[in-house]
Design a protein around this motif. Structure first.
Motif, PDB file in Angstrom:
ATOM      1  N   GLU A 180       0.834  -1.209   0.000  1.00 46.39           N
ATOM      2  CA  GLU A 180       0.000   0.000   0.000  1.00 46.39           C
ATOM      3  C   GLU A 180       0.866   1.255   0.000  1.00 46.39           C
ATOM      4  O   GLU A 180       0.546   2.246  -0.663  1.00 46.39           O
ATOM      5  N   LYS A 182       3.817   1.531  -1.315  1.00 42.76           N
ATOM      6  CA  LYS A 182       4.362   1.667  -2.667  1.00 42.76           C
ATOM      7  C   LYS A 182       3.335   2.302  -3.608  1.00 42.76           C
ATOM      8  O   LYS A 182       3.675   3.204  -4.396  1.00 42.76           O
ATOM      9  N   LYS A 183       2.089   1.863  -3.526  1.00 46.48           N
ATOM     10  CA  LYS A 183       1.037   2.429  -4.378  1.00 46.48           C
ATOM     11  C   LYS A 183       0.853   3.913  -4.074  1.00 46.48           C
ATOM     12  O   LYS A 183       0.672   4.736  -4.982  1.00 46.48           O
ATOM     13  N   GLU A 184       0.885   4.239  -2.797  1.00 45.38           N
ATOM     14  CA  GLU A 184       0.739   5.634  -2.361  1.00 45.38           C
ATOM     15  C   GLU A 184       1.863   6.498  -2.933  1.00 45.38           C
ATOM     16  O   GLU A 184       1.630   7.613  -3.431  1.00 45.38           O
ATOM     17  N   GLU A 186       3.821   5.814  -5.571  1.00 44.62           N
ATOM     18  CA  GLU A 186       3.723   5.879  -7.040  1.00 44.62           C
ATOM     19  C   GLU A 186       2.701   6.918  -7.476  1.00 44.62           C
ATOM     20  O   GLU A 186       2.939   7.680  -8.421  1.00 44.62           O
ATOM     21  N   LYS A 187       1.578   6.969  -6.793  1.00 46.71           N
ATOM     22  CA  LYS A 187       0.530   7.929  -7.150  1.00 46.71           C
ATOM     23  C   LYS A 187       0.981   9.359  -6.906  1.00 46.71           C
ATOM     24  O   LYS A 187       0.780  10.247  -7.751  1.00 46.71           O
ATOM     25  N   LEU A 188       1.599   9.604  -5.755  1.00 40.80           N
ATOM     26  CA  LEU A 188       2.017  10.957  -5.402  1.00 40.80           C
ATOM     27  C   LEU A 188       3.145  11.455  -6.300  1.00 40.80           C
ATOM     28  O   LEU A 188       3.214  12.647  -6.634  1.00 40.80           O
ATOM     29  N   GLU A 190       3.697  10.826  -9.391  1.00 40.13           N
ATOM     30  CA  GLU A 190       3.345  10.956 -10.811  1.00 40.13           C
ATOM     31  C   GLU A 190       3.370  12.436 -11.182  1.00 40.13           C
ATOM     32  O   GLU A 190       2.363  13.047 -11.531  1.00 40.13           O
ATOM     33  N   TYR A 212      10.756   5.153  -9.088  1.00 34.22           N
ATOM     34  CA  TYR A 212       9.781   6.195  -9.423  1.00 34.22           C
ATOM     35  C   TYR A 212      10.197   7.031 -10.634  1.00 34.22           C
ATOM     36  O   TYR A 212       9.691   8.135 -10.834  1.00 34.22           O
ATOM     37  N   ARG A 299       7.451   7.319   4.001  1.00 33.66           N
ATOM     38  CA  ARG A 299       6.362   8.249   3.671  1.00 33.66           C
ATOM     39  C   ARG A 299       6.814   9.701   3.829  1.00 33.66           C
ATOM     40  O   ARG A 299       6.463  10.568   3.010  1.00 33.66           O
ATOM     41  N   TYR A 306       7.875  15.375  -2.882  1.00 33.89           N
ATOM     42  CA  TYR A 306       6.742  15.850  -3.683  1.00 33.89           C
ATOM     43  C   TYR A 306       6.474  17.339  -3.449  1.00 33.89           C
ATOM     44  O   TYR A 306       6.375  18.126  -4.396  1.00 33.89           O
TER      45      TYR A 306
END
Length: 314
Positions: A180, A182-184, A186-188, A190, A212, A299, A306
């Motif tokens: 989870e 990793k998904k978080e 990857e989304k941020l 982008e 990334y 995180r 970001y």
């Protein structure tokens, strides 16, 4: 030369201490757990924290290198030797991260389980620098770090087979959290390709960059014992100018001087370069804080990167 002799003498002394301990007490090769708990010693908290979660109340985990400690330069103390000698299992990263402790681990490995978790990763998945040195900072690729931690868990299950099912269930639950995370991330991350430039104090984020799709620039090499020259600072300033990098980052375990030199040098050329914040690279945050956990540290880094690179843009 004097410093080299001093370090060599310390290593010999510590190895001799291990030898005496093993000779004087044959029980040292037996489990030495407190209140039935398996005593695990790790070098870095990036190994220790996941094993603490997975091991639960069956283990007692101690990491030798705390917040702000640079493992590249770390030398074992006499108290470290005592801690290691009392452990049931020892885990370290390997791949030359804890370069000054390898002889000690080789010696203690003759009497009890010692595993370099990073060295369980297939060679074709490892990164190398221009001088063919292996990048040891595997924990910034979540998938690779899962493999490294799994190797440690298998060692733990072999040591305590009656608890194997408990460890396996906890591992699966913890790995689901990592998936989870990793998904978080990857989304941020982008973000526009033009902003995917990560400039840090030393080259610790290669695996992060691969994961990334970010270009990573480190002033120092893979190890912090490498020198930073004026040319390194100038080359970094040139990259900042070419790619219009908005921010650069300091690291919690490394002096801010080199990054501040880049910021000042850029300023002298009319380039407005911000300090993006502090990242955790070779060490995690303080115990009992979110950043003192592997997931919280990771995180924090993702959010800090970001926010600095996007500069408030959406």
């Amino acid at each position: 030369m004097g410093e080299l002799i001093k370090k060599s003498f310390l290593t010999v002394f510590l190895l001799f201490s291990l030898f005496l301990a093993s000779c004087s007490d044959s029980s040292s090769i037996q489990p030495s757990s407190n209140e039935g708990k398996i005593k695990i010693v790790t070098t870095i908290a990036q190994i220790g924290d996941p094993l603490s979660v997975i091991g639960g109340d069956r283990v007692e985990v101690e990491s030798l290198m705390g917040p702000s400690v640079d493992p590249h330069l770390y030398n074992a103390t006499h108290s470290d030797i005592t801690t290691i000698e009392k452990a049931d299992l020892i885990f370290y990263n390997g791949l030359n991260l804890e370069a000054n402790m390898v002889e000690i681990f080789n010696e203690i490995g003759k009497t009890k389980p010692v595993l370099a978790v990073g060295e369980t990763i297939p060679e074709n998945l490892l990164l190398y620098d221009e001088e063919n040195n292996i990048d040891p900072h595997l924990w910034f690729d979540i998938d690779l770090w899962k493999q490294a931690i799994e190797a440690a868990v298998e060692e733990l299950k072999e040591y305590a087979p009656d608890e194997a099912e408990f460890f396996e269930e906890n591992k699966q639950a913890y790995f689901a959290e990592l998936d989870e995370l990793k998904k978080e991330a990857e989304k941020l991350l982008e973000i526009p390709e033009s902003k995917r430039i990560l400039v840090t104090a030393h080259d610790a984020f290669g695996y992060f960059g691969n994961a990334y799709d970010m270009k990573v620039v480190g002033l120092q090499g893979l190890s912090t014992d490498s020198e930073i020259g004026v040319s390194d600072i100038q080359e970094t300033i040139d990259i900042v100018a070419e790619y219009q990098v908005p921010a650069v980052f300091v690291e919690s375990s490394i002096s801010e001087d080199s990054i501040n030199a880049v910021i000042e040098g850029a300023k002298s050329k009319g380039i407005d370069l911000a300090l993006g914040g502090e990242l955790f690279s070779d060490a995690m945050g303080e115990a009992e804080t979110e950043e003192g956990t592997y997931i919280g540290m990771y995180r924090h880094n993702v959010n800090t990167i970001y926010e600095a690179l996007m500069g408030g843009e959406e």
